[in-house]
Write a protein that holds these residues in place. Structure first.
Motif, short mmCIF file in Angstrom:
data_model
loop_
_atom_site.label_atom_id
_atom_site.label_comp_id
_atom_site.label_asym_id
_atom_site.label_seq_id
_atom_site.Cartn_x
_atom_site.Cartn_y
_atom_site.Cartn_z
N ALA A 70 0.84 -1.20 0.00
CA ALA A 70 0.00 0.00 0.00
C ALA A 70 0.87 1.25 0.00
N PHE A 71 0.40 2.28 -0.69
CA PHE A 71 1.07 3.58 -0.73
C PHE A 71 0.06 4.66 -0.37
N SER A 72 0.50 5.63 0.42
CA SER A 72 -0.32 6.79 0.73
C SER A 72 0.61 8.00 0.86
N GLU A 73 0.03 9.16 1.05
CA GLU A 73 0.84 10.36 1.19
C GLU A 73 0.20 11.31 2.18
N ASP A 74 1.04 12.20 2.71
CA ASP A 74 0.56 13.31 3.52
C ASP A 74 1.28 14.56 3.01
N LEU A 75 1.19 15.64 3.71
CA LEU A 75 1.78 16.89 3.24
C LEU A 75 3.30 16.83 3.15
N LYS A 76 3.92 16.01 3.98
CA LYS A 76 5.38 15.98 4.04
C LYS A 76 6.01 14.87 3.22
N GLY A 77 5.27 13.81 2.93
CA GLY A 77 5.91 12.71 2.22
C GLY A 77 4.98 11.56 1.92
N TYR A 78 5.60 10.42 1.68
CA TYR A 78 4.90 9.21 1.26
C TYR A 78 5.10 8.10 2.28
N ARG A 79 4.11 7.26 2.41
CA ARG A 79 4.18 6.09 3.28
C ARG A 79 3.89 4.86 2.43
N PHE A 80 4.64 3.81 2.69
CA PHE A 80 4.33 2.53 2.05
C PHE A 80 4.29 1.46 3.13
N THR A 81 3.48 0.44 2.88
CA THR A 81 3.39 -0.69 3.79
C THR A 81 3.42 -1.96 2.97
N VAL A 82 4.25 -2.90 3.41
CA VAL A 82 4.27 -4.24 2.84
C VAL A 82 3.87 -5.17 3.98
N GLY A 83 2.68 -5.77 3.84
CA GLY A 83 2.14 -6.61 4.91
C GLY A 83 1.80 -7.99 4.42
N ASN A 84 1.77 -8.94 5.36
CA ASN A 84 1.44 -10.32 5.02
C ASN A 84 0.85 -11.03 6.22
N ASN A 85 0.17 -12.15 5.94
CA ASN A 85 -0.44 -12.94 7.01
C ASN A 85 0.39 -14.18 7.34
N GLY A 86 1.69 -14.09 7.15
CA GLY A 86 2.59 -15.18 7.50
C GLY A 86 2.89 -15.19 8.99
N PRO A 87 3.84 -16.01 9.40
CA PRO A 87 4.19 -16.09 10.83
C PRO A 87 4.64 -14.74 11.38
N ALA A 88 4.35 -14.51 12.65
CA ALA A 88 4.71 -13.26 13.31
C ALA A 88 6.23 -13.19 13.50
N VAL A 89 6.73 -11.97 13.55
CA VAL A 89 8.12 -11.72 13.94
C VAL A 89 8.15 -11.77 15.46
N ALA A 90 9.04 -12.58 16.00
CA ALA A 90 9.14 -12.74 17.46
C ALA A 90 9.37 -11.38 18.13
N PRO A 91 8.69 -11.12 19.25
CA PRO A 91 8.83 -9.82 19.92
C PRO A 91 10.28 -9.43 20.21
N GLU A 92 11.10 -10.40 20.59
CA GLU A 92 12.49 -10.08 20.93
C GLU A 92 13.33 -9.69 19.70
N LEU A 93 12.82 -9.97 18.50
CA LEU A 93 13.54 -9.61 17.28
C LEU A 93 13.06 -8.31 16.65
N ARG A 94 11.92 -7.82 17.06
CA ARG A 94 11.31 -6.67 16.38
C ARG A 94 12.18 -5.41 16.44
N GLU A 95 12.91 -5.22 17.51
CA GLU A 95 13.79 -4.05 17.61
C GLU A 95 15.12 -4.29 16.90
N ARG A 96 15.51 -5.55 16.77
CA ARG A 96 16.83 -5.89 16.22
C ARG A 96 16.79 -6.30 14.75
N ILE A 97 15.61 -6.51 14.21
CA ILE A 97 15.48 -7.11 12.88
C ILE A 97 16.14 -6.28 11.77
#
Length: 147
Positions: A70-97
């Motif tokens: 997905a792509f969207s925009e606001d006054l300052k820039g653009y946002r993109f999101t790449v999402g999926n329904n696969g396995p979750a990223v382990a909480p302990e890896l989310r900051e280090r990934i």
């Protein structure tokens, strides 16, 4: 379609790859992406990495497999999101990934550079990348200023 031919070509190629793998590929384009603050080839490299990672983790899932870009925009820039329904990223890896050498897929020393490169690219141009993950959905969201 966006106004960015390189992004359009990437999305078409990744859609074909996803469909060949039995993955439903959805796009939500709420912006023409006219002047992204990241050069097109580097933006495509980052998006391609995120989409490839999603396709790889979706191969581990039984049943319906979905990937959304997905792509969207606001006054300052653009946002993109790449999402999926696969396995979750382990909480302990989310900051280090996004650190070099960190991977959810094993193979220490052989993997874990893609997300580090995505982060490096986004930050080099004044943008950012983050991950949110649950058992139902994982989304990598990037932001970049206008060019």
């Amino acid at each position: 379609r966006t106004d960015n031919p390189a992004v359009n070509a990437l999305l078409m190629a990744k859609r074909a790859e996803a469909e060949a793998r039995g993955v439903a590929f959805h796009t939500v384009l709420n912006t023409p992406l006219t002047k992204p603050g990241v050069p097109s080839w580097e933006l495509c490299a980052a998006l391609g990495n995120l989409i490839d990672n999603a396709l790889e983790v979706l191969a581990l899932r039984e049943g319906d497999r979905e990937l959304q870009v997905a792509f969207s925009e606001d006054l300052k820039g653009y946002r993109f999101t790449v999402g999926n329904n696969g396995p979750a990223v382990a909480p302990e890896l989310r900051e280090r990934i996004f650190e070099p050498g960190v991977s959810t897929k094993g193979g220490a020393g052989e993997r874990g550079m893609g997300l580090a490169l995505v982060r490096s690219t986004m930050e080099r141009y004044g943008g950012s990348i983050a991950v949110n993950s649950s058992e139902e959905w994982t989304a990598f969201t990037g932001w970049m200023p206008r060019g």
